[in-house]
Every structure is written in structure tokens, then in C-alpha cells.
Scaffold this active site. Structure first.
Site, PDB file in Angstrom:
ATOM      1  N   SER A 223       0.824  -1.199   0.000  1.00 53.82           N
ATOM      2  CA  SER A 223       0.000   0.000   0.000  1.00 53.82           C
ATOM      3  C   SER A 223       0.871   1.267   0.000  1.00 53.82           C
ATOM      4  O   SER A 223       1.729   1.419  -0.862  1.00 53.82           O
ATOM      5  CB  SER A 223      -0.965  -0.033   1.185  1.00 53.82           C
ATOM      6  OG  SER A 223      -2.053   0.825   0.987  1.00 53.82           O
ATOM      7  N   ASP A 411      -7.955  -5.591  -6.495  1.00 55.84           N
ATOM      8  CA  ASP A 411      -7.806  -4.358  -5.720  1.00 55.84           C
ATOM      9  C   ASP A 411      -8.076  -3.165  -6.627  1.00 55.84           C
ATOM     10  O   ASP A 411      -7.582  -3.103  -7.752  1.00 55.84           O
ATOM     11  CB  ASP A 411      -6.376  -4.276  -5.160  1.00 55.84           C
ATOM     12  CG  ASP A 411      -6.119  -2.995  -4.383  1.00 55.84           C
ATOM     13  OD1 ASP A 411      -7.069  -2.468  -3.778  1.00 55.84           O
ATOM     14  OD2 ASP A 411      -4.974  -2.524  -4.393  1.00 55.84           O
ATOM     15  N   HIS A 468      -6.293  -6.289  -2.266  1.00 55.31           N
ATOM     16  CA  HIS A 468      -5.218  -5.411  -1.809  1.00 55.31           C
ATOM     17  C   HIS A 468      -4.195  -6.143  -0.947  1.00 55.31           C
ATOM     18  O   HIS A 468      -3.001  -5.869  -1.024  1.00 55.31           O
ATOM     19  CB  HIS A 468      -5.857  -4.270  -1.016  1.00 55.31           C
ATOM     20  CG  HIS A 468      -4.939  -3.166  -0.646  1.00 55.31           C
ATOM     21  ND1 HIS A 468      -4.443  -2.265  -1.564  1.00 55.31           N
ATOM     22  CD2 HIS A 468      -4.428  -2.783   0.551  1.00 55.31           C
ATOM     23  CE1 HIS A 468      -3.675  -1.388  -0.949  1.00 55.31           C
ATOM     24  NE2 HIS A 468      -3.637  -1.676   0.332  1.00 55.31           N
TER      25      HIS A 468
END
Length: 502
Positions: A223, A411, A468
Site C-alpha cells: 500500500s 484491488d 489489496h
């Protein structure tokens, strides 16, 4: 006010006519456009869990006795089979604080787990993004040695990355998780501060654990760590070349579903959303008109902008929020799912577990409350958001330091398409050959688990059936990926006989 200072305002005003009407979404209040509430909503996007992190507070008593590194060996009850020939008594589980040298009063908290395989296994550093989210999110829900059951007991994780590495989870930047300072001047606003603090942390860690100094060292995370990881890799490499301290045996860095080159990645949002059926063609075309203004804002942000960087943050994220207004109640970390509740995932067991008095005592954090994600850290890093961290990567891979970019296919927030595009366009000596290299099947236990593109030190992996958080959605694939990458055998032709990780 001169023309240059007016630019962010003009950019912001010009975007309003391009945004879809909030009346197209049944719940527009879920994605407010006011800057303050917009930031709070975005905390859920990349940070996963919001909360208020106290920066000031009581210093744990054991911190006072040693200003350098304070570490405790953990003796936590863990259920199930350890999955190793090493007994739990022999296995090293540690937690501690390091008082950062070049700060006013910062203490950085970490977990360290020795490998269930061999002490000679690589040493891996894991960084969760946010900015401002604790790495305990990954520890307990993705690739740590154990998971938390509903009754708050710990259960061995058959696919924990400690089965193939010695692994460190760090709460950073200061103010994240259990890490804290009594001085607000220790908050970090950019990657220079973040990377310097982590370099100091690593120097202290290796001073306390010299037997791991010879192990191959890898920096990993996901991330917003797509910003942290290249910066820390560059700082470690520079420290090694300048002989600033202990030489760290840096071999590679890996970024999972990361934000690294915003200029390219924000341009992929509308295309990805359209290809996945989240928006229609008309919406795609309208939202795509925002991107040139976003791109200009990022260019003006440059390497040292402040006002322009904050403006580009708002402008560019309007692309993302415009998609959400049209897509409805989707989980933007995994578009196959609905967002259940305010946080899209339920991570409450972690907060309950880490805020138990006996657990805090075992960790040596005194009565400091654990908070998963810090809005304060998030907000002070906003002007860092649109910086391009790809720029320092070519020099690293030219020096033979490996890079792996991997991304779950479902994601939205840091989608595989945007990551693929920046990696594919990156200029380095092997760029031409890499760009012409085809995507090949990534096989795990005889089944296709993704698509891999690799040449020399650079690899890109699209992971099937994952969002994700790849290690949470595809734990076996993620562990197999780590083992093969650190051994230099990601591609199938180099991997005969190595597909099984259990």
C-alpha cells in the site's frame, strides 16, 4: 498572490465541472468532498482502520532503563502445530522499543520473529502503509506467525512468512501503532525523515542482533509502503556505500499493491474501473478528463512542493472518489466484495487483543493504548502523497538490488494495472528487453496462480483471486512467492521441484 501561488486554486476550481453528480450515488455522504472529511474517508482507503493516536504520553518504564534498544522475549500461548522441528522454547519471538538517535523523543516499536526454518534464512523487514497504519495489521491478518481467533487466542499460521524468513514488523512513522514520541517535532512529513528513522532503527537492531548481519536482507510491505520501501532501500544502500554504520546485506525490496508513481497510477483508475465493470463508458470518458489536471498538479508538486502537493492530493483523489460514487457499496480493496460496515473489513480482534493488560505487559508497552491507524500521521504526510518514488529505483536495480512488484487482481485502490504501467515504463538499462518480455504463468502446486513478467533484477507479478492484501487472500501463493523470489527462482523454468512450500 502571484500566478504560481494561484495555480493550486485554479486547478481545484477547474475540476468541479468534471465530477459526476453526487445524486448518482444513493449514499453520497459515504464519500464527502470537504477536505477534512475527505481525508478521514481516505484513511479507510489506504489505512484500513482509523483512530486517534496519542503522541504524548507516559514512557514505558523499561524504556527509561536503556535509551537504546529495549527488547523482551515473548512467551505467548499459541494453539495448533508449530509446523517446524524447532520447539517454541527455542524459537525467538521478540518485541521492543528503540529510542531513535536523531529525534527529540521518539520510540519505535517492533516485533521480531526468528524463522521456523533456519536462522540462516533471509531477514525480512515488513512495512504496512497508510500512512500511519501499524504493521500489526499484516502480522495478525496476512503473513505473521499466527492469527487471532474469535476468542482472542493465537493460532499458528501455516503460511506465515517466518516459515521462510526471519521477519521484523515495525510501527512507523512515529505515532503509528505503539510507536510514539513526547515531542510533536518527531512527526515525519516526507520520505527523507521516514527513511532516516528506519535506517537508525536498523542500525540499532543489528547492533543488538549481530548474528543476523550476514543474512540476506529484504525490505517488503504494501500500500503506501510503495513510498516507504524505495526510500528506505535507497537510504540503506547509500549508508552501505558511504560506510556510515554497520553494512546491511541488502539484496532486494518488494512492494505489494503499492502507491509508488502516482502520476502513472492515477491515470489507470478509470481504465481499471471500466475494464472491471465498475463504471460505464460515458463515466469512464468523463472521469478520464480529470486526469490531465491531476497530472499537471503532480508535476507542479515536484520534489519539494507543499501547497501544490496538497492541491494535487485533493484533485487526483477526486478521480478515485468519483468512481466510488458510481460503483456503490464496493470493497475498494477487493471489488468482488461489499464494504461491510464503516471499515470494509473487521479487524476489531486485533485491537481487542493488543489492548489487553496482560498482552501489553508481555510486550513491554506499559499502559499505552494500541491504535491501528493514526489520522495525525496520515494528515502530516499528505504533502508526500503525490511524490514519485520511482525516481530512485533505477539506480538500485542497476547495482543489482532486486525489485519485485506484486499486486492482487481485484484491488481498486492500488490496482495491478497502474502498478504494471509504471513498472513497464520505468527507464533502466534493461528496459527494452523487459518491456518485450511476455507475461508467463506463475505456477504454484501445479496450478496457475498469476502472471509473471521478469528480467534480470526486475519482476512484476499479478496474483489471481486476491485483492489489496495478497498474503491474506492467497497465503500459500504469497509464501511461495517470497521463497522463490529470495532464492532467485520466481520464473517457472528456474523453479523445477520448488513449487511446494509446505
Amino acid at each position: 498572490m502571484n500566478a504560481r501561488s494561484l495555480t493550486p486554486v485554479l486547478l481545484f476550481l477547474s475540476i468541479s465541472s468534471l465530477l459526476p453528480s453526487s445524486s448518482q450515488n444513493p449514499n453520497p455522504k459515504n464519500y464527502p468532498r470537504s477536505s477534512r472529511r475527505f481525508a478521514e474517508a481516505l484513511i479507510r482507503d489506504l489505512n484500513l482502520i482509523p483512530g486517534i493516536q496519542e503522541i504524548d504520553g507516559q514512557i514505558p518504564e523499561n524504556d527509561q532503563r536503556n535509551p537504546r534498544l529495549v527488547e523482551k522475549k515473548l512467551n505467548l500461548d499459541i494453539l495448533g502445530d508449530i509446523g517446524s522441528g524447532i520447539s517454541i522454547q527455542e524459537l525467538g519471538h521478540h518485541a521492543g522499543y528503540y529510542s531513535l538517535n536523531h529525534t527529540h523523543a521518539a520510540r519505535m516499536f517492533y516485533f521480531f520473529f526468528e524463522s521456523r526454518g533456519s536462522s540462516s534464512d533471509p531477514l525480512v523487514l515488513w512495512l504496512t502503509g497508510g500512512p500511519g497504519c501499524s504493521s500489526e495489521l499484516a502480522l495478525f491478518y496476512e503473513n505473521g506467525p499466527f492469527t487471532i481467533a474469535d476468542n482472542l487466542s493465537l493460532v499458528w499460521n501455516d503460511y506465515g512468512w517466518d516459515k521462510a524468513s526471519n521477519i521484523i514488523y515495525v510501527d512507523q512513522p512515529t505515532g503509528t501503532g505503539f510507536s510514539y514520541s513526547k515531542d510533536l517535532r518527531d512527526l515525519r512529513f516526507n520520505e527523507k525523515g521516514v527513511s532516516n528513522d528506519l535506517y537508525d532503527f536498523l542500525q540499532a537492531f543489528f547492533e543488538a542482533h549481530p548474528k543476523f548481519l550476514k543474512n540476506e536482507f529484504y525490505i517488503t510491505g504494501e500500500s503506501y509502503a510503495g513510498h516507504y520501501i524505495p526510500a528506505v532501500a535507497e537510504r540503506v544502500h547509500r549508508g552501505n556505500k558511504g560506510k556510515e554504520g554497520l553494512k546491511i546485506n541488502l539484496k532486494g525490496f518488494a512492494i505489494g499493491n503499492g502507491l509508488t508513481n502516482p502520476s502513472i497510477q492515477y491515470g489507470a483508475y478509470a481504465d481499471f474501473a471500466y475494464s472491471m465493470g465498475l463504471i460505464g463508458e460515458a463515466a469512464h470518458d468523463k472521469i478520464s478528463k480529470i486526469y490531465p489536471i491531476c497530472e499537471l498538479g503532480i508535476k507542479l508538486c515536484g520534489s519539494s512542493g507543499v501547497i501544490t502537493c496538497a492541491a494535487s492530493y485533493v484533485l487526483c483523489n477526486s478521480i478515485f472518489t468519483s468512481i466510488l460514487l458510481l460503483a456503490g457499496n464496493i470493497n475498494y480493496y477487493d471489488i468482488r466484495k461489499k464494504c461491510e460496515g464503516e471499515l470494509c473489513y473487521d479487524f476489531s480482534n486485533m485491537d481487542k487483543f493488543l489492548n489487553q493488560k496482560d498482552v501489553r505487559a508481555a510486550l513491554g508497552v506499559s499502559d499505552r493504548k494500541f491504535v491501528s491507524c493514526s489520522p495525525l500521521v496520515y494528515e502530516v504526510m499528505i504533502t508526500d502523497w503525490m511524490k514519485n518514488l520511482e525516481v530512485g529505483i533505477p539506480a538500485l536495480i542497476e547495482d543489482g538490488i532486486k525489485l519485485l512488484i506484486y499486486a492482487g487482481e481485484y484491488d481498486l485502490i492500488c490496482n495491478w494495472l497502474g502498478n504494471f504501467r509504471w513498472v513497464d515504463s520505468m527507464e533502466w538499462s534493461g528496459h527494452q528487453v523487459y518491456s518485450e518480455t511476455p507475461m508467463l504463468p506463475f505456477i504454484v502446486d501445479g496450478e496457475e496462480a498469476g502472471q509473471l513478467k521478469t528480467y534480470g533484477p526486475l519482476s512484476f507479478l499479478k496474483v489471481y483471486n486476491a485483492g489489496h492484501m495478497v498474503p491474506m487472500d492467497q497465503p500459500k501463493v504469497a509464501l511461495d512467492m517470497l521463497k522463490r523470489w529470495t532464492k532467485g527462482s520466481l520464473s517457472e523454468e528456474d523453479n523445477v521441484g520448488l513449487v511446494s512450500v509446505i
